[in-house]
Design a protein around this motif. Structure first.
Motif, PDB file in Angstrom:
ATOM      1  N   SER A 123      -1.574   8.380  -5.012  1.00 21.91           N
ATOM      2  CA  SER A 123      -2.630   9.101  -4.311  1.00 21.91           C
ATOM      3  C   SER A 123      -3.980   8.837  -4.985  1.00 21.91           C
ATOM      4  O   SER A 123      -4.089   8.833  -6.212  1.00 21.91           O
ATOM      5  CB  SER A 123      -2.342  10.600  -4.324  1.00 21.91           C
ATOM      6  OG  SER A 123      -3.463  11.319  -3.832  1.00 21.91           O
ATOM      7  N   GLN A 124      -4.981   8.617  -4.180  1.00 20.20           N
ATOM      8  CA  GLN A 124      -6.337   8.408  -4.685  1.00 20.20           C
ATOM      9  C   GLN A 124      -7.236   9.609  -4.386  1.00 20.20           C
ATOM     10  O   GLN A 124      -8.461   9.521  -4.502  1.00 20.20           O
ATOM     11  CB  GLN A 124      -6.926   7.148  -4.061  1.00 20.20           C
ATOM     12  CG  GLN A 124      -6.176   5.875  -4.405  1.00 20.20           C
ATOM     13  CD  GLN A 124      -6.182   5.596  -5.893  1.00 20.20           C
ATOM     14  OE1 GLN A 124      -7.232   5.314  -6.479  1.00 20.20           O
ATOM     15  NE2 GLN A 124      -5.008   5.676  -6.521  1.00 20.20           N
TER      16      GLN A 124
ATOM     17  N   THR B 176       0.821  -1.211   0.000  1.00 16.01           N
ATOM     18  CA  THR B 176       0.000   0.000   0.000  1.00 16.01           C
ATOM     19  C   THR B 176       0.856   1.263   0.000  1.00 16.01           C
ATOM     20  O   THR B 176       0.375   2.328  -0.391  1.00 16.01           O
ATOM     21  CB  THR B 176      -0.942   0.009   1.223  1.00 16.01           C
ATOM     22  OG1 THR B 176      -0.158  -0.172   2.414  1.00 16.01           O
ATOM     23  CG2 THR B 176      -1.968  -1.103   1.122  1.00 16.01           C
TER      24      THR B 176
ATOM     25  N   THR C 283      -5.598   0.556  -8.420  1.00 19.09           N
ATOM     26  CA  THR C 283      -4.890   1.837  -8.285  1.00 19.09           C
ATOM     27  C   THR C 283      -3.622   1.965  -9.121  1.00 19.09           C
ATOM     28  O   THR C 283      -3.244   3.084  -9.484  1.00 19.09           O
ATOM     29  CB  THR C 283      -4.502   2.087  -6.818  1.00 19.09           C
ATOM     30  OG1 THR C 283      -3.521   1.124  -6.399  1.00 19.09           O
ATOM     31  CG2 THR C 283      -5.716   2.009  -5.904  1.00 19.09           C
TER      32      THR C 283
ATOM     33  N   MET D 221       0.998   2.647  -3.489  1.00 21.64           N
ATOM     34  CA  MET D 221      -0.229   3.140  -4.118  1.00 21.64           C
ATOM     35  C   MET D 221      -0.095   4.619  -4.458  1.00 21.64           C
ATOM     36  O   MET D 221       0.331   5.410  -3.626  1.00 21.64           O
ATOM     37  CB  MET D 221      -1.431   2.949  -3.183  1.00 21.64           C
ATOM     38  CG  MET D 221      -1.977   1.553  -3.103  1.00 21.64           C
ATOM     39  SD  MET D 221      -3.284   1.402  -1.845  1.00 21.64           S
ATOM     40  CE  MET D 221      -4.458   2.635  -2.415  1.00 21.64           C
TER      41      MET D 221
ATOM     42  N   ALA E  59      -5.390   6.576   1.301  1.00 20.93           N
ATOM     43  CA  ALA E  59      -4.780   7.161   0.104  1.00 20.93           C
ATOM     44  C   ALA E  59      -5.559   8.354  -0.425  1.00 20.93           C
ATOM     45  O   ALA E  59      -5.168   8.942  -1.435  1.00 20.93           O
ATOM     46  CB  ALA E  59      -4.669   6.093  -0.987  1.00 20.93           C
TER      47      ALA E  59
END
Length: 346
Positions: free
Chosen positions: A54-55, A49, A293, A52, A80
């Motif tokens: 940025s969400q 993670t 992602t 990952m 995120a």
């Protein structure tokens, strides 16, 4: 029987129509071949993670997100920066999950929606259509595993097929307009290594004549894997712009056994002896999170652990079962799913 002679204008029109159909077919085939030929970058084996992107600004729906891997998906995605919607059966467990996520991530944007039978699927889709600008990621995670006695859903379908596959087929179709509004719409669907031992028994798909708990589970996971591949093919052909990606967790320690065959069953007792060898729910969620992602995640691909017969180990491309890769009955499955759910994709 006599035929009227074709006029020059009719002939020209027919030629134009024929050419247009050929161009459409060539374009669809080119899109599919391009997707198949796209570079298949192997995931970092130790992807986590922390890798990952940025969400922030992304909107994600996770089915079955109140426990197990679905909960870990929701937790990681809120960390995120994503706005996350958890959809599941039990509202009380939903409130608990949201409280736990907000305790871990005080700034979390997370909410719960009820999801049970096909009518609730339609109701949820209508609510989301009315309030969301788009949907970026749909994670089809909800599942039940091998209940010892055959059960049926509120719609009258064998419970594992209904929960693990048909509900997700319907939900994805109904949310397709929102997914198509995303710049990077993704549908991530959870299969299982059990799919490798399955067949689609169209003569007794609902296990009405003979119910084998694990065979029914395996069939439902093969169905969702075949559908995930077919969805990518249809997205390419129709220009929907959706990445459809399948994932499996290997063997992860979740509540599926306790809620399915039971810890006192032969399966459960064997599981109790072996469970320390396998993934935690958080580790089991990594293939799903990668698919949802990672910029490099490939539409039409299948991700999972690559060690110990894919039960655990580093992240990578999972082995595609021959029955899933065989497209000879994919259209049959799709058409049957449309008939059973009453949902067509647009």
């Amino acid at each position: 029987m006599s035929h009227s002679p074709a006029t020059p204008s009719n002939t020209a029109t027919q030629r134009l129509l024929k050419a247009a159909r050929m161009l459409f077919a060539i374009s669809a085939m080119a899109g599919t071949l391009a997707a198949q030929a796209a570079p298949r970058t192997e995931p970092k084996p130790d992807w986590s993670t922390h890798d990952m992107p940025s969400q922030k600004g992304r909107i994600v729906l996770v089915t079955g997100g109140t426990s197990g891997m679905g909960y870990e998906d929701a937790l990681a995605l809120t960390r995120a920066g994503a706005e996350v919607i958890i959809a599941a059966r039990n509202a009380e467990r939903g409130r608990e999950a949201i409280a736990n996520i907000k305790q871990a991530v005080p700034e979390a944007r997370v909410q719960f929606e009820t999801l049970a039978n096909l009518q609730s699927v339609r109701d949820l889709a209508n609510r989301l259509q009315g309030r969301l600008p788009r949907l970026d990621v749909l994670i089809n995670n909800a599942a039940i595993m091998s209940p010892p006695v055959r059960g049926v859903s509120a719609d009258g379908y064998e419970m594992q097929l209904a929960t693990n596959y048909l509900g997700h087929f319907a939900l994805t179709g109904l949310l397709m307009p929102l997914l198509r509004k995303s710049d990077d719409g993704r549908v991530v669907s959870l299969s299982s290594i059990a799919a490798g031992r399955a067949i689609l028994n169209f003569d007794d798909l609902q296990a009405e004549r003979h119910y084998d708990p694990f065979a029914a589970y395996s069939q439902s996971k093969l169905a969702i894997l075949k559908w995930s591949i077919e969805l990518q093919q249809r997205s390419d052909a129709a220009g929907w712009g959706i990445r459809s990606i399948a994932a499996h967790p290997g063997v992860a320690v979740t509540e599926l056994i306790a809620r399915g065959p039971g810890l006192d069953s032969q399966f459960g007792k064997q599981w109790a002896v072996e469970r320390d060898r396998y993934h935690s729910a958080a580790q089991g969620a990594l293939p799903t999170l990668y698919a949802g992602t990672a910029l490099e995640a490939v539409g039409g691909a299948y991700y999972g652990p690559t060690g110990d017969n894919e039960k655990r180990g580093p992240l990578g491309f999972a082995k595609m079962p021959p029955a899933a890769a065989d497209r000879s009955n994919s259209a049959t499955l799709w058409q049957l799913s449309e008939r059973l759910t009453g949902v067509t994709y647009r």
